[in-house]
Design an enzyme around this catalytic site. Structure first.
Site, short mmCIF file in Angstrom:
data_model
loop_
_atom_site.label_atom_id
_atom_site.label_comp_id
_atom_site.label_asym_id
_atom_site.label_seq_id
_atom_site.Cartn_x
_atom_site.Cartn_y
_atom_site.Cartn_z
N GLU A 155 0.69 -1.20 -0.03
CA GLU A 155 0.08 0.03 -0.08
C GLU A 155 1.00 1.19 0.00
OE1 GLU A 155 -3.01 -0.33 3.12
OE2 GLU A 155 -3.69 -2.33 2.36
N HIS B 177 -7.70 1.74 1.90
CA HIS B 177 -7.73 1.08 3.19
C HIS B 177 -8.61 1.87 4.33
CE1 HIS B 177 -5.19 -1.53 5.91
NE2 HIS B 177 -6.46 -1.76 6.33
P1 NAI Z 1 -11.59 -11.61 13.89
O1 NAI Z 1 -10.33 -12.14 14.57
O2 NAI Z 1 -12.72 -11.24 14.81
O3 NAI Z 1 -12.14 -12.80 12.67
C1 NAI Z 1 -11.38 -13.43 11.80
C2 NAI Z 1 -11.78 -14.84 11.54
O4 NAI Z 1 -11.27 -15.37 10.52
C3 NAI Z 1 -11.86 -15.70 12.84
O5 NAI Z 1 -13.03 -16.29 12.94
C4 NAI Z 1 -10.98 -16.88 12.47
O6 NAI Z 1 -11.24 -18.24 12.80
C5 NAI Z 1 -11.10 -16.75 10.85
N1 NAI Z 1 -10.16 -17.39 10.05
C6 NAI Z 1 -8.75 -17.17 10.19
N2 NAI Z 1 -7.98 -18.07 9.17
C7 NAI Z 1 -8.99 -18.57 8.47
C8 NAI Z 1 -8.78 -19.10 7.26
N3 NAI Z 1 -7.68 -19.76 6.71
N4 NAI Z 1 -10.15 -19.46 6.41
C9 NAI Z 1 -11.10 -19.05 6.91
N5 NAI Z 1 -11.34 -18.48 8.12
C10 NAI Z 1 -10.34 -18.11 8.82
O7 NAI Z 1 -11.15 -10.59 12.83
P2 NAI Z 1 -12.14 -9.27 12.58
O8 NAI Z 1 -12.11 -8.04 13.56
O9 NAI Z 1 -13.34 -9.78 11.98
O10 NAI Z 1 -11.22 -8.71 11.13
C11 NAI Z 1 -10.84 -9.31 9.98
C12 NAI Z 1 -10.15 -8.61 9.05
O11 NAI Z 1 -10.34 -7.41 8.79
C13 NAI Z 1 -8.67 -8.72 9.46
O12 NAI Z 1 -7.68 -8.96 8.65
C14 NAI Z 1 -8.43 -7.21 9.98
O13 NAI Z 1 -7.15 -6.73 9.93
C15 NAI Z 1 -9.07 -6.42 8.93
N6 NAI Z 1 -9.83 -5.01 9.07
C16 NAI Z 1 -9.84 -4.15 7.86
C17 NAI Z 1 -10.15 -3.03 8.24
C18 NAI Z 1 -10.08 -1.95 7.12
O14 NAI Z 1 -9.95 -0.89 7.28
N7 NAI Z 1 -10.23 -2.50 6.02
C19 NAI Z 1 -10.65 -2.75 9.52
C20 NAI Z 1 -10.61 -3.43 10.66
C21 NAI Z 1 -10.22 -4.67 10.34
#
Ligand code: NAI
Length: 401
Positions: free
Chosen positions: A260, A283
């Protein structure tokens, strides 16, 4: 006096929380500081609040002799030397969930726009063409949304999608309770084959790198849509580019990228730029006024709770103890190396000085321990000195009566 310094234009909601808890000595800065300027400001601060740009490395924390707690008013905590903070007995808090809703709303909006081919139509009207057609435009109602990663954000996206009449399927490596009528898929291949729109909400890292690649794209329905607002590494951009080019994938929205730009002047380098029916955003999935306000409040509340009653629940570097109502007159917090005899030493000092322990909690995390002890009368300076002199003690404080 509890001195609070807040860098990087932290939302005023944080100061509101501190003020209403009686912590009124607050100094705010519109940006990050570096070098001597930073050292000067943190040297007598009890609370240090930062966002992602202020670097709290060992040298800075060592200088911050009065610091009792650090708040990262953001998601990431890489900018803080967490191990060193732990060794100094300083818990670090962040706000991992305050922008969940903002990301979820963006994903829903993008799903609708892409199903209607709005990015492409918008570009055409700007360029002077009036292509009034229903060709390739669909409602979201009745379509299947496939969610990869059913955590905080994924499950929230599912709830919103159902309220618009979409069918929701998800695939997660952990067993998850489906919300509403969402359906758990036994395999990623099954989810990809069933979904009209696929959205990714997994963490970054080696395990999730290029989950969307040439092979998995081929497993998707012809005309499917891909949305990624998680981490840039989870989609193979060249494979997605080829699938868009061939028409197998009909649209995509990307908020995150493998590499990025670092500043506003630096352009994004991506083969997807200028493509039909592709939304590219910088982002900003979690970047809303509401999320900033929520972050300010969430982190400030955790800090106030720590200062007032020693609660460390959800600290990123510390043994976690939830809020406990006081069972005595005074509460002592004791951070120590997790070695045999420390708790016995603490009890002995208190017994020798005639204190009765009315409540106690201990949590350990690898080589560190955190004990919260309520006693029946105010702790005097000699007793506090004796507790601080116990072998293995990293920090010992009494909380306000
Ligand atoms: P979270 O930790 O609550 O959920 C992630 C889920 O992915 C968990 O349920 C986990 O078991 C599952 N997981 C892990 N590896 C996996 C795989 N190989 N296949 C399927 N499922 C898998 O995280 P949250 O808070 O929901 O965030 C998700 C993503 O969003 C993160 O990467 C975070 O960095 C990103 N994010 C992006 C933002 C943006 O501005 N675009 C802002 C906030 C978060």
């Amino acid at each position: 006096m509890t001195k609070i310094v807040l860098f990087e234009n932290i939302h005023p909601s944080a100061s509101e929380v501190f003020n209403s808890a009686g912590f009124t000595d607050i100094k705010t800065f519109p940006s990050a500081l570096v070098g001597d300027e930073l050292l000067n400001e943190v040297k007598d601060a009890t609370v240090i609040g930062i966002r992602s740009r202020t670097q709290l490395e060992e040298k800075v924390l060592e200088h911050a002799q009065a610091a009792r707690v650090v708040g990262c008013f953001c998601i990431g905590t890489n900018q803080v030397d967490l191990d060193y903070a732990m060794q100094k007995g300083v818990p670090v808090f962040n706000a991992p969930f305050s922008n969940t809703r903002s990301v979820a709303e963006l994903v829903i909006a993008e799903a609708i726009l892409l199903l209607r081919r709005i990015p492409e139509k918008n570009m055409r009207v700007h360029a002077g063409f009036w292509d009034k057609t229903a060709q390739g435009a669909f409602e979201a109602r009745g379509k299947t949304l496939g969610i990869i990663g059913y955590g905080n954000i994924g499950s929230q996206v599912g709830t919103l999608a159902e309220s618009m009449g979409m069918s929701v399927s998800f695939y997660d490596v952990e067993a998850k309770l489906p919300l509403g009528n969402a359906k758990s898929c036994a395999s990623l291949a099954q989810l990809l084959a069933d979904s009209d729109v696929v959205t990714l909400h997994v963490p970054g890292g080696a395990e999730t790198e290029n989950i969307i690649n040439e092979r998995t794209l081929a497993q998707m329905k012809k005309g499917a849509i891909v949305i990624n607002a998680s981490r840039g590494t989870v989609v193979d951009i060249n494979a997605l580019d080829a699938a868009l080019e061939s028409g197998h994938i009909s649209g995509a929205a990307l908020d995150v990228f493998p590499v990025e730009p670092k500043s506003v002047e630096e352009p994004l380098d991506s083969p997807l730029k200028g493509k039909d029916n592709v939304i590219l955003t910088p982002h900003i999935g979690g970047s809303t006024q509401e999320s900033q306000e929520n972050i300010g409040r969430e982190v400030a509340e955790k800090i106030v709770s720590y200062l007032q009653n020693g609660a460390t629940k959800s600290a990123v570097n510390f043994p976690e103890i939830s809020y406990l109502p006081s069972t005595g007159t005074q509460r002592i917090i004791h951070v120590h190396k997790n070695v045999p005899g420390t708790m016995a030493g603490l009890s002995n000092v208190l017994a020798e000085h005639g204190f009765n322990i009315s409540g106690q909690q201990l949590q350990t995390r690898s080589e560190f321990g955190y004990a919260m002890t309520d006693v029946d009368k105010p702790i005097t300076e000699p007793v506090l000195k004796a507790l601080r002199a116990l072998p293995g003690t990293l920090r010992c404080e009494t909380l306000p009566l």
